[in-house]
Design an enzyme around this catalytic site. Structure first.
Site, PDB file in Angstrom:
ATOM      1  N   GLY A  36      -8.895  -8.855  -1.931  1.00  0.00           N
ATOM      2  CA  GLY A  36      -8.867  -9.819  -0.838  1.00  0.00           C
ATOM      3  C   GLY A  36      -7.976 -11.023  -1.030  1.00  0.00           C
ATOM      4  NE  ARG A  46      -4.199  -1.771   1.768  1.00  0.00           N
ATOM      5  CZ  ARG A  46      -5.005  -2.363   2.634  1.00  0.00           C
ATOM      6  NH1 ARG A  46      -4.721  -2.339   3.907  1.00  0.00           N
ATOM      7  NH2 ARG A  46      -6.092  -2.960   2.213  1.00  0.00           N
ATOM      8  N   GLY A  95     -12.775  -4.676  -0.116  1.00  0.00           N
ATOM      9  CA  GLY A  95     -14.198  -4.312  -0.058  1.00  0.00           C
ATOM     10  C   GLY A  95     -14.551  -3.230  -1.069  1.00  0.00           C
ATOM     11  CE  LYS A  99     -20.575 -16.345   6.084  1.00  0.00           C
ATOM     12  NZ  LYS A  99     -20.874 -15.216   6.973  1.00  0.00           N
TER      13      LYS A  99
HETATM   14  P1  AMP Z   1     -13.931 -14.415   0.938  1.00  0.00           P
HETATM   15  O1  AMP Z   1     -13.377 -13.513   2.003  1.00  0.00           O
HETATM   16  O2  AMP Z   1     -15.400 -14.509   0.899  1.00  0.00           O
HETATM   17  O3  AMP Z   1     -13.305 -14.129  -0.418  1.00  0.00           O
HETATM   18  O4  AMP Z   1     -13.484 -15.862   1.346  1.00  0.00           O
HETATM   19  C1  AMP Z   1     -12.165 -16.256   1.462  1.00  0.00           C
HETATM   20  C2  AMP Z   1     -12.107 -17.433   2.385  1.00  0.00           C
HETATM   21  O5  AMP Z   1     -12.953 -18.438   1.896  1.00  0.00           O
HETATM   22  C3  AMP Z   1     -10.723 -18.031   2.467  1.00  0.00           C
HETATM   23  O6  AMP Z   1     -10.226 -17.859   3.762  1.00  0.00           O
HETATM   24  C4  AMP Z   1     -10.953 -19.504   2.166  1.00  0.00           C
HETATM   25  O7  AMP Z   1     -10.301 -20.356   3.056  1.00  0.00           O
HETATM   26  C5  AMP Z   1     -12.448 -19.669   2.326  1.00  0.00           C
HETATM   27  N1  AMP Z   1     -12.975 -20.764   1.493  1.00  0.00           N
HETATM   28  C6  AMP Z   1     -12.774 -20.953   0.190  1.00  0.00           C
HETATM   29  N2  AMP Z   1     -13.356 -22.087  -0.217  1.00  0.00           N
HETATM   30  C7  AMP Z   1     -13.948 -22.626   0.837  1.00  0.00           C
HETATM   31  C8  AMP Z   1     -14.694 -23.818   1.050  1.00  0.00           C
HETATM   32  N3  AMP Z   1     -14.944 -24.662   0.048  1.00  0.00           N
HETATM   33  N4  AMP Z   1     -15.150 -24.066   2.302  1.00  0.00           N
HETATM   34  C9  AMP Z   1     -14.893 -23.213   3.309  1.00  0.00           C
HETATM   35  N5  AMP Z   1     -14.180 -22.076   3.182  1.00  0.00           N
HETATM   36  C10 AMP Z   1     -13.718 -21.779   1.954  1.00  0.00           C
END
Ligand code: AMP
Length: 398
Positions: free
Chosen positions: A356, A35, A379, A200
């Site tokens: 992210g 950054r 974000g 999610k």
């Molecule tokens: P996000 O912040 O929504 O982009 O999610 C990132 C996180 O999702 C990472 O820490 C991953 O470990 C987790 N992740 C990715 N795939 C899976 C999965 N199949 N089950 C559980 N967690 C997951």
């Protein structure tokens, strides 16, 4: 608003909102200075023009006023390295009398770093009086903090009201972030592919709804894939599942069909018997995951399909990992996709890594230099891609 690259900052005192929210280790050493490096060209141009710079930023999430751990003084040695120790100074309160005395007497070629803005609650509240006080530090206001552009805070948005339109603008970093995201969304060469992963589906539903209108292909991975698979009647065992979103997932699939956007779900998955790095693992079809097992990565067949789509693409947007890449046994999907994105870029595609965890996956795989652009805003980039107006951007443009 002023055009940064065409503007001469000679003899101007420029107040810049930067995003210096960098990670520090227990000895207060910076562990990733991306950054800071991102904002350096903006600062350097102003200094080269013969202007002076007042820098303001937040660091971390201090709860109760000044906290040693979150002091921006820890960044002073790093800034002195780039701009010279005799040129950079620091003041331990962003709106104290001393701060205003120092900014008022700042000489061309010099930089003053203000203490963490979030030591004042007024910053996150978007307090007008606080924003007005801060505005007295400069004649020109530049926002180069893309990472906080989605927040309507005092220093990121409200402060812009206290500068006339010709005295405010974006820095190089902010311009680059906006241009690259707009390029992917509106001026991209086809076929254009989005790779969307992460935990999610609820976090990414708005993004998907928008991307269906824009993309030729959407490759879905990560935990969010299983809500789609369950919605279609698949057996997903203990995989991540958000039942409230099955209807929306089906709607998105239907809309994609209407729009001729191809949505891919992983044909197979690497599943674990528990959520742990050393869990037992097995590969099965994604819609036949046994009870008690959970899909933690896309499987080899999905990797092959996704790789081919990526390699045939001319524009690629990647947001979110394909699996739990923090665990070695479940990282193959994410790192294979990272490599495919780099290979497609070598072949001439434009690739934007938008936010992210996919950014850290690209960095961990050592492929950062082989993609077109890596966003500094998690974000903020997500909201920009969703089509939302970011307060930090509209405050300058209006
Ligand atoms: P996000 O912040 O929504 O982009 O999610 C990132 C996180 O999702 C990472 O820490 C991953 O470990 C987790 N992740 C990715 N795939 C899976 C999965 N199949 N089950 C559980 N967690 C997951």
């Amino acid at each position: 608003m002023l055009q940064f690259d065409q503007y001469s900052f000679a003899r101007k005192k420029v107040l810049i909102r930067v995003d210096f929210n960098v990670p520090l280790d227990e000895h207060k050493h910076i562990t990733d200075d991306t950054r800071i490096r991102g904002a350096e060209p903006t600062i350097q141009k102003i200094l080269d023009d013969g202007g002076s710079v007042v820098l303001m930023s937040h660091l971390g999430r201090p709860k109760e006023g000044p906290t040693e751990k979150y002091s921006l003084k820890h960044l002073l040695p790093r800034l002195a390295e780039t701009f010279g120790s005799d040129k950079v100074s620091f003041v331990d309160d962003c709106i104290s009398d001393e701060a205003f005395t120092l900014s008022a007497s700042l000489q061309p070629g010099h930089v003053l770093l203000l203490e963490n803005l979030r030591f004042y609650k007024e910053e996150e509240k978007g307090d007008r009086a606080f924003a007005e006080k801060l505005s007295h530090h400069g004649e020109v206001y530049i926002n180069d903090a893309f990472g906080t552009a989605h927040r309507a805070h005092a220093s990121t948005a409200v402060i812009a009201d206290f500068f006339t339109s010709e005295n405010k603008g974006f820095g190089y970093l902010m311009n680059a972030e906006i241009e690259n995201a707009e390029f992917v969304l509106h001026k991209s060469k086809k076929p254009v592919t989005a790779i969307v992963g992460g935990a999610k589906v609820s976090d990414k539903i708005q993004l998907l709804e928008r991307l269906v209108d824009i993309m030729d292909n959407i490759l879905i991975g990560g935990g969010m894939a299983y809500t789609f698979i369950a919605a279609q009647g698949g057996k997903i065992g203990n995989s991540l599942f958000e039942p409230d979103f099955t209807e929306l997932a089906l709607k998105i699939l239907a809309k994609a069909e209407q729009k001729n956007t191809k949505i891919y779900l992983p044909a197979d998955s690497v599943s674990a018997d528990r959520f742990a790095a050393d869990a037992e693992n097995q590969t099965t079809k994604s819609d036949m995951i046994p009870d008690g097992w959970m899909g933690l990565d896309i499987g080899p067949e999905a990797v092959e399909t996704y790789k081919n789509v990526v390699l045939d693409s001319k524009t690629i947007l990647w947001n979110g990992p394909m699996g739990v890449f923090e665990f070695k046994n479940f990282s193959n999907g994410t790192f294979s996709i990272a490599e495919a994105v780099a290979n497609a870029t070598d072949k001439g595609a434009f690739s934007l890594i938008g936010g992210g965890d996919s950014v850290s996956a690209i960095q961990q795989s050592g492929l950062s230099e082989r993609v077109s652009y890596i966003s500094t805003g998690g974000g903020a980039m997500l909201e920009f891609l969703e089509g939302k107006e970011l307060p930090g951007i509209s405050a300058i443009r209006s």
